[in-house]
Design a protein around this motif. Structure first.
Motif, PDB file in Angstrom:
ATOM      1  N   UNK A  97       0.819  -1.209   0.000  1.00 52.87           N
ATOM      2  CA  UNK A  97       0.000   0.000   0.000  1.00 52.87           C
ATOM      3  C   UNK A  97       0.853   1.260   0.000  1.00 52.87           C
ATOM      4  N   UNK A  98       1.920   1.264   0.790  1.00 51.14           N
ATOM      5  CA  UNK A  98       2.792   2.437   0.849  1.00 51.14           C
ATOM      6  C   UNK A  98       3.452   2.710  -0.500  1.00 51.14           C
ATOM      7  N   UNK A  99       3.935   1.655  -1.133  1.00 53.25           N
ATOM      8  CA  UNK A  99       4.595   1.837  -2.429  1.00 53.25           C
ATOM      9  C   UNK A  99       3.582   2.205  -3.496  1.00 53.25           C
ATOM     10  N   UNK A 100       2.442   1.534  -3.512  1.00 53.73           N
ATOM     11  CA  UNK A 100       1.427   1.790  -4.542  1.00 53.73           C
ATOM     12  C   UNK A 100       0.883   3.212  -4.459  1.00 53.73           C
ATOM     13  N   UNK A 101       0.702   3.719  -3.259  1.00 53.05           N
ATOM     14  CA  UNK A 101       0.127   5.051  -3.110  1.00 53.05           C
ATOM     15  C   UNK A 101       1.097   6.147  -3.568  1.00 53.05           C
ATOM     16  N   UNK A 102       2.393   5.859  -3.564  1.00 56.99           N
ATOM     17  CA  UNK A 102       3.374   6.854  -3.989  1.00 56.99           C
ATOM     18  C   UNK A 102       3.820   6.661  -5.429  1.00 56.99           C
ATOM     19  N   UNK A 103       3.260   5.655  -6.112  1.00 61.57           N
ATOM     20  CA  UNK A 103       3.620   5.388  -7.507  1.00 61.57           C
ATOM     21  C   UNK A 103       3.096   6.517  -8.394  1.00 61.57           C
ATOM     22  N   UNK A 104       3.941   7.070  -9.265  1.00 58.88           N
ATOM     23  CA  UNK A 104       3.496   8.171 -10.120  1.00 58.88           C
ATOM     24  C   UNK A 104       2.366   7.758 -11.068  1.00 58.88           C
ATOM     25  N   UNK A 105       1.473   8.666 -11.279  1.00 56.88           N
ATOM     26  CA  UNK A 105       0.402   8.413 -12.244  1.00 56.88           C
ATOM     27  C   UNK A 105       0.987   8.442 -13.645  1.00 56.88           C
ATOM     28  N   UNK A 106       0.249   7.920 -14.595  1.00 56.34           N
ATOM     29  CA  UNK A 106       0.720   7.921 -15.967  1.00 56.34           C
ATOM     30  C   UNK A 106       1.307   6.585 -16.389  1.00 56.34           C
ATOM     31  N   UNK A 107       1.556   5.737 -15.440  1.00 58.62           N
ATOM     32  CA  UNK A 107       2.022   4.394 -15.757  1.00 58.62           C
ATOM     33  C   UNK A 107       0.825   3.452 -15.684  1.00 58.62           C
ATOM     34  N   UNK A 108       0.966   2.281 -16.267  1.00 60.10           N
ATOM     35  CA  UNK A 108      -0.087   1.277 -16.198  1.00 60.10           C
ATOM     36  C   UNK A 108      -0.183   0.794 -14.757  1.00 60.10           C
ATOM     37  N   UNK A 109      -1.141   1.333 -14.026  1.00 53.86           N
ATOM     38  CA  UNK A 109      -1.256   1.063 -12.587  1.00 53.86           C
ATOM     39  C   UNK A 109      -1.520  -0.421 -12.301  1.00 53.86           C
ATOM     40  N   UNK A 110      -2.409  -1.031 -13.061  1.00 53.73           N
ATOM     41  CA  UNK A 110      -2.725  -2.442 -12.827  1.00 53.73           C
ATOM     42  C   UNK A 110      -1.484  -3.311 -13.024  1.00 53.73           C
ATOM     43  N   UNK A 111      -0.730  -3.046 -14.062  1.00 51.05           N
ATOM     44  CA  UNK A 111       0.489  -3.815 -14.325  1.00 51.05           C
ATOM     45  C   UNK A 111       1.520  -3.572 -13.228  1.00 51.05           C
ATOM     46  N   UNK A 112       1.662  -2.308 -12.816  1.00 53.23           N
ATOM     47  CA  UNK A 112       2.593  -1.986 -11.736  1.00 53.23           C
ATOM     48  C   UNK A 112       2.224  -2.736 -10.462  1.00 53.23           C
ATOM     49  N   UNK A 113       0.956  -2.710 -10.089  1.00 52.61           N
ATOM     50  CA  UNK A 113       0.523  -3.374  -8.862  1.00 52.61           C
ATOM     51  C   UNK A 113       0.704  -4.887  -8.942  1.00 52.61           C
ATOM     52  N   UNK A 114       0.434  -5.477 -10.104  1.00 51.55           N
ATOM     53  CA  UNK A 114       0.635  -6.919 -10.281  1.00 51.55           C
ATOM     54  C   UNK A 114       2.118  -7.264 -10.123  1.00 51.55           C
ATOM     55  N   UNK A 115       2.973  -6.491 -10.771  1.00 50.62           N
ATOM     56  CA  UNK A 115       4.411  -6.728 -10.687  1.00 50.62           C
ATOM     57  C   UNK A 115       4.916  -6.505  -9.266  1.00 50.62           C
ATOM     58  N   UNK A 116       4.417  -5.470  -8.613  1.00 46.68           N
ATOM     59  CA  UNK A 116       4.820  -5.177  -7.246  1.00 46.68           C
ATOM     60  C   UNK A 116       4.461  -6.328  -6.309  1.00 46.68           C
ATOM     61  N   UNK A 117       3.249  -6.854  -6.434  1.00 44.77           N
ATOM     62  CA  UNK A 117       2.843  -7.988  -5.591  1.00 44.77           C
ATOM     63  C   UNK A 117       3.735  -9.199  -5.839  1.00 44.77           C
ATOM     64  N   UNK A 118       4.056  -9.460  -7.099  1.00 50.40           N
ATOM     65  CA  UNK A 118       4.939 -10.587  -7.424  1.00 50.40           C
ATOM     66  C   UNK A 118       6.321 -10.391  -6.800  1.00 50.40           C
ATOM     67  N   UNK A 119       6.839  -9.179  -6.891  1.00 53.05           N
ATOM     68  CA  UNK A 119       8.168  -8.897  -6.345  1.00 53.05           C
ATOM     69  C   UNK A 119       8.170  -9.036  -4.819  1.00 53.05           C
ATOM     70  N   UNK A 120       7.136  -8.508  -4.172  1.00 55.22           N
ATOM     71  CA  UNK A 120       7.058  -8.639  -2.723  1.00 55.22           C
ATOM     72  C   UNK A 120       6.968 -10.112  -2.310  1.00 55.22           C
ATOM     73  N   UNK A 121       6.207 -10.884  -3.057  1.00 57.42           N
ATOM     74  CA  UNK A 121       6.095 -12.316  -2.738  1.00 57.42           C
ATOM     75  C   UNK A 121       7.422 -13.030  -2.937  1.00 57.42           C
ATOM     76  N   UNK A 122       8.251 -12.525  -3.838  1.00 58.95           N
ATOM     77  CA  UNK A 122       9.529 -13.187  -4.114  1.00 58.95           C
ATOM     78  C   UNK A 122      10.554 -12.960  -3.009  1.00 58.95           C
ATOM     79  N   UNK A 123      10.344 -11.922  -2.206  1.00 58.29           N
ATOM     80  CA  UNK A 123      11.292 -11.685  -1.110  1.00 58.29           C
ATOM     81  C   UNK A 123      10.663 -12.143   0.172  1.00 58.29           C
TER      82      UNK A 123
END
Length: 83
Positions: A57-83
């Motif tokens: 939530x902290x990272x997603x809320x500070x993510x700049x607009x203009x990027x594909x938000x759904x893709x960013x959030x999917x990738x972010x969740x995958x990365x967090x799960x990997x660590x």
């Protein structure tokens, strides 16, 4: 540190940088603390999920607009799960 430990530390650093966690030393400490608490059976899967969600939530809320938000959030969740 041996070669494998150094490589794992570099990979973790790069992953943390990629997903936007800037205080790498603190983050690595938090990850180790969580691992120790899970190992000691103090934290369970639900608690780890809540911790990951708070980070997400902290990272997603500070993510700049203009990027594909759904893709960013999917990738972010995958990365967090990997660590």
């Amino acid at each position: 540190m041996d070669h494998d430990q150094t490589q794992r530390a570099r990979e973790l650093h790069q992953t943390l940088e990629f997903i936007g966690l800037r205080a790498q030393a603190t983050t690595v400490g938090l990850l180790q603390l969580c691992a120790e608490l899970v190992h000691a059976e103090v934290l369970g899967d639900e608690a780890i999920g809540r911790i990951k969600n708070a980070i997400f939530q902290e990272i997603a809320v500070t993510h700049p607009r203009g990027y594909n938000r759904a893709e960013f959030e999917r990738t972010l969740k995958q990365r967090l799960d990997s660590i």
